[in-house]
Write an enzyme that holds these catalytic residues in place. Structure first.
Site, PDB file in Angstrom:
ATOM      1  N   ASP A 170       7.905  16.961   3.143  1.00  0.00           N
ATOM      2  CA  ASP A 170       8.412  15.759   1.816  1.00  0.00           C
ATOM      3  C   ASP A 170       7.175  14.849   2.531  1.00  0.00           C
ATOM      4  OD1 ASP A 170      10.439  17.097   0.349  1.00  0.00           O
ATOM      5  OD2 ASP A 170      11.690  17.212   2.315  1.00  0.00           O
ATOM      6  N   CYS A 171       6.670  15.126   4.028  1.00  0.00           N
ATOM      7  CA  CYS A 171       6.321  13.846   3.879  1.00  0.00           C
ATOM      8  C   CYS A 171       4.721  14.318   5.286  1.00  0.00           C
ATOM      9  CB  CYS A 171       6.507  12.489   4.369  1.00  0.00           C
ATOM     10  SG  CYS A 171       6.926  13.330   6.626  1.00  0.00           S
TER      11      CYS A 171
ATOM     12  N   CYS B 215      11.843   2.210  27.289  1.00  0.00           N
ATOM     13  CA  CYS B 215      12.587   2.728  25.815  1.00  0.00           C
ATOM     14  C   CYS B 215      12.106   2.715  23.995  1.00  0.00           C
ATOM     15  CB  CYS B 215      13.688   3.201  26.289  1.00  0.00           C
ATOM     16  SG  CYS B 215      15.252   3.526  25.087  1.00  0.00           S
TER      17      CYS B 215
ATOM     18  N   ASP C 150      15.074  -3.987  26.035  1.00  0.00           N
ATOM     19  CA  ASP C 150      15.530  -2.606  25.414  1.00  0.00           C
ATOM     20  C   ASP C 150      16.509  -3.436  24.151  1.00  0.00           C
ATOM     21  OD1 ASP C 150      14.749  -0.606  23.975  1.00  0.00           O
ATOM     22  OD2 ASP C 150      16.151  -0.480  24.211  1.00  0.00           O
TER      23      ASP C 150
ATOM     24  N   ASP D 171       0.432  -1.739 -19.342  1.00  0.00           N
ATOM     25  CA  ASP D 171       0.582  -0.692 -20.213  1.00  0.00           C
ATOM     26  C   ASP D 171       1.222  -2.312 -20.946  1.00  0.00           C
ATOM     27  OD1 ASP D 171       0.485   1.286 -22.756  1.00  0.00           O
ATOM     28  OD2 ASP D 171       2.348   1.288 -22.632  1.00  0.00           O
TER      29      ASP D 171
ATOM     30  N   THR E 217       2.741  -1.455 -24.632  1.00  0.00           N
ATOM     31  CA  THR E 217       4.243  -1.114 -25.423  1.00  0.00           C
ATOM     32  C   THR E 217       5.395  -0.902 -24.478  1.00  0.00           C
ATOM     33  OG1 THR E 217       2.630  -0.025 -26.741  1.00  0.00           O
ATOM     34  CG2 THR E 217       5.139   0.535 -27.401  1.00  0.00           C
TER      35      THR E 217
ATOM     36  N   CYS F  99       5.065  16.343   8.192  1.00  0.00           N
ATOM     37  CA  CYS F  99       4.962  17.687   7.100  1.00  0.00           C
ATOM     38  C   CYS F  99       3.057  18.117   7.757  1.00  0.00           C
ATOM     39  CB  CYS F  99       5.288  17.635   6.523  1.00  0.00           C
ATOM     40  SG  CYS F  99       7.930  17.439   6.650  1.00  0.00           S
TER      41      CYS F  99
ATOM     42  N   CYS G 285      13.186   2.755  21.694  1.00  0.00           N
ATOM     43  CA  CYS G 285      14.342   2.167  20.682  1.00  0.00           C
ATOM     44  C   CYS G 285      14.213   0.787  19.813  1.00  0.00           C
ATOM     45  CB  CYS G 285      16.231   1.960  21.355  1.00  0.00           C
ATOM     46  SG  CYS G 285      16.811   3.359  21.825  1.00  0.00           S
TER      47      CYS G 285
END
Length: 738
Positions: free
Chosen positions: A32-33, A390, A717, A434, A436, A36, A392
């Site tokens: 999906d991305c 970290c 953090d 476009d 229309t 991957c 996060c």
């Protein structure tokens, strides 16, 4: 969606794979991305004998070129080991039809996204996300009832979601991709547990899974919408054989065959009319709002609608080469040829995460070894460095701002499909719109009623009487105008459609005819004044209908698909945002020119879908970042080819699914608002990253020189996370300026 991520190489007409060996193509579901694609490409390239790997996320294919020493099963096993479902993919001559067999090797527990067809909640990723959510709710309940085991309950809930993610990270590392977003997520969650934020870790993991699930669902729907284009072409056709019509499968039609197309039917193949005259609704192909009159010798397209007369058509293209099939291929090629933006956090983690680990390790060993410093002191400082490092705050900095920006847009009717789309919107330099249904309302309206010897009210009343039972767009425009002006509609008798010319009937014994100027001129003299008025209206890009009463000209009615109320203001807003504009339309030059002049936008007219896509490509070749805005099926190739495709609300489903974003309220001004939202969101993201990294840098220095220790490091953090989240939430109430 292809634009959200990168790392994949695409198969397109201009991307040739090395043919110096055996070429195998696999259908791989679950990609999906681009992360991957990157994992798959890296893993397959590690196999002996593989010379090239081409991964296409939109088409769900992996093409491998090898020297024959590697078995096909070994390649499939390597891909399946990453958690994707694999099958051999063989292209047929139809509209992208596929035959394949599922690969046997490997496991699929940790596949990435919405890999199977069907409801999302039945997919493996959907079940995992639901399971993690249920476990988290259960942990909250246990914590309230039995506080002494609260930590254990949240650890169990965390394990439900994190263990599959960690397994994916380990598997990717085993096959050559050690620093993926799964690695980053695993480190972030583990770090949160170490500093005692078990609840936060569990929630972050759940949100990560939800985001991955939504991305997979969006990718699956986009693919399905492209395949649904083929449904425009009817399944059967009436083939003429020995002077009779026999119903046959449309895909069996051959070039040169003669088919019969009945009134109201969709045309099953591209062709040329042999006999018959009638109106053809070409909106599915060209986007033109008004049906075209066609007669012998004119071309017709598959998927268009024959409105009012039987036609005999000679087939000029087989099923796999008709107009709709070409649109499908253009969309797929445009999506495959993308160079998608890689997720910022994934790209940064390639350097940041290993860098933090290295710095922490060096802080622990170098001072004791090189300077004879105390091991206890520097191990303590090394642990503090790891806490400072970290990720996060960094993990949440970009997604928090993106989520807030997307939510703010949704509240205002701006549907934006993902963070990369939101980012790119602020970079566009030209908008190709476009006509229309985008710049105009999409339906013709009466603009002028010119009476001759009667009142305007009488002209509209008599015309509406003839059109009462018609569903033709021009008839609807006249009826709507009659209703809006309160004109009474008298009953009409003996109403008959005159194929390709107009409609005739009588009202109160008066013979009437309503039709084109050419057809009316054949029945009665229109006079110099009448012809002059008609010519002026036609030159303004309007469609003209002439009303005859007996043999006398009684009125002229002009209609046109008029600009949206905010169209001119919307274009000016784009110009103020330093975005150039261009109108590209399938409508005729005269109409396009008139609308272009009224809106102060350059028009390009009489374009087919491939022409619109070509113009987008030309603009990109000149260095422009192009946004294509449209609402019809004919806009799908251009929407897919552009850097950003924007669909107008109320448009075709395939336009909405192919596009990266949608203006749900159909306001042209909202395009400029999208640009403003993007730029403000990116400013917020830059602020978040600066805060997250800035606090870490400050505490890193103070920790090394001994001013701060573990607790301040934890605050570096968690404090950064709080600040970043609060800053991102400001976007929920952002005011968009145009």
């Amino acid at each position: 969606m292809g634009r959200i991520c990168d790392g994949s190489r695409a198969i397109s007409a201009g991307d040739h794979v090395d043919h110096g060996g055996e070429r195998l193509r696999y259908r791989v579901t679950g990609m999906d991305c681009a992360s991957c694609a990157a994992k798959v490409e890296t893993a397959v390239r590690r196999l002996a004998g593989v010379s090239d790997v081409v991964v296409s996320v939109p088409a769900e294919t992996v093409t491998v070129v090898h020297d024959g020493t590697t078995a096909s099963a070994a390649i499939a096993s390597q891909i399946a080991a990453l958690g994707y479902k694999v099958g051999r993919h063989e292209e047929s001559s139809g509209l992208g039809r596929e035959r394949g067999r599922e690969g046997e090797p490997g496991h699929h527990l940790h596949s990435h996204g919405h890999e199977e067809e069907g409801p999302w909640w039945r997919s493996r990723k959907g079940l995992l996300t639901i399971g993690c959510g249920v476990a988290l709710l259960a942990a909250y309940a246990v914590g309230l009832l039995f506080p002494s085991i609260e930590r254990g309950a949240f650890l169990a809930a965390l394990a439900v979601g994190l263990l599959p993610i960690a397994w994916r990270a380990l598997t990717a590392a085993r096959y050559g991709s050690p620093f993926t977003i799964e690695t980053l997520m695993t480190i972030a969650a583990t770090g949160a547990v170490i500093i005692g934020e078990v609840q936060e870790a569990a929630v972050v993991v759940l949100l990560f899974l939800v985001g991955e699930l939504l991305e997979g669902v969006a990718a699956g729907r986009a693919r399905a919408s492209i395949r649904s284009l083929t449904r425009l072409v009817p399944k059967t056709a009436f083939l003429e054989t020995d002077s009779r019509a026999e119903e046959v499968p449309a895909e069996s039609l051959k070039v040169g065959s003669t088919i019969l197309v009945r009134p109201g039917d969709r045309i099953p193949a591209d062709g040329i009319i042999l006999s018959g005259t009638g109106s053809i609704d070409e909106a599915p192909v060209t986007g033109e709002s008004v049906p075209k009159q066609k007669t012998a010798g004119d071309k017709v397209f598959a998927g268009t609608i024959n409105l009012d007369a039987a036609l005999r058509v000679e087939v000029t293209a087989a099923a796999q080469d008709n107009t709709i099939a070409r649109v499908v291929r253009l969309v797929e090629e445009a999506q495959e040829a993308k160079a998608p933006t890689e997720r910022f956090i994934d790209r940064f983690s390639r350097y940041y995460t290993p860098g933090v680990l290295l710095v922490g390790f060096l802080v622990v060993i170098l001072p004791p070894l090189a300077l004879g410093a105390s091991w206890g002191e520097w191990v303590y400082k090394g642990l503090a460095v790891l806490l400072i490092g970290c990720p996060c705050a960094l993990v949440i900095s970009t997604p928090a701002a993106i989520a807030a920006g997307l939510s703010a847009g949704a509240r205002k009717g701006l549907l934006i499909k993902g963070g990369a789309v939101l980012e790119t919107l602020g970079k566009i330099t030209i908008a190709a719109l476009d006509k229309t249904g985008t710049l105009t309302g999409g339906q013709p309206r009466v603009t002028d009623v010119i009476p001759f010897g009667r009142s305007e009210r009488d002209v509209i009343a008599l015309a509406a009487a003839l059109e009462t039972s018609s569903s033709h767009p021009l008839a609807r425009a006249i009826l709507d105008h009659a209703a809006a002006t309160g004109a009474p509609i008298p009953p009409a008798a003996s109403v008959t459609a005159v194929a390709g010319r107009g409609v005739a009937g009588s009202v109160g014994g008066l013979d009437l005819f309503l039709g084109s100027p050419q057809a009316a001129a054949e029945r009665a003299s229109l006079g110099e004044d009448g012809m002059a008025r008609i010519t002026t209206l036609v030159q303004a890009g309007k469609t003209v209908s002439v009303l005859l009463a007996g043999d006398r000209l009684s009125g002229v009615i002009a209609m046109r698909d008029e600009p949206r109320p905010d169209a001119r203001e919307g274009i000016q807003a784009l110009h103020r945002a330093s975005v150039s504009t261009l109108m590209i339309t399938g409508d005729n030059h005269r109409t396009a020119g008139a609308i272009g002049t009224a809106l102060d936008i350059e028009p390009r007219a009489e374009l087919l879908p491939e022409d619109k896509q070509r113009i987008v490509r030309e603009l990109q070749s000149r260095g422009h970042v192009v946004a294509k805005i449209g609402d019809g099926i004919n806009d799908a190739p251009g929407l897919a080819a552009a850097d950003i495709g924007i669909a107008m609300g109320g448009g075709a489903d395939v336009a909405l699914e192919t596009a990266d974003a949608a203006v749900l309220h159909g306001r042209v001004l909202d395009i400029a608002r999208m640009v403003d939202l993007s730029r403000k969101t990116m400013t917020n993201i830059h602020q978040n990253i600066t805060m997250a990294l800035g606090l870490k840098a400050v505490f890193l220095v103070t920790t090394i020189i001994g001013i701060t220790g573990l607790w301040p490091a934890i605050l570096a953090d968690t404090g950064a996370t709080v600040l970043v989240t609060m800053n991102a939430l400001r976007l929920l109430n952002v005011r968009l300026e145009v």
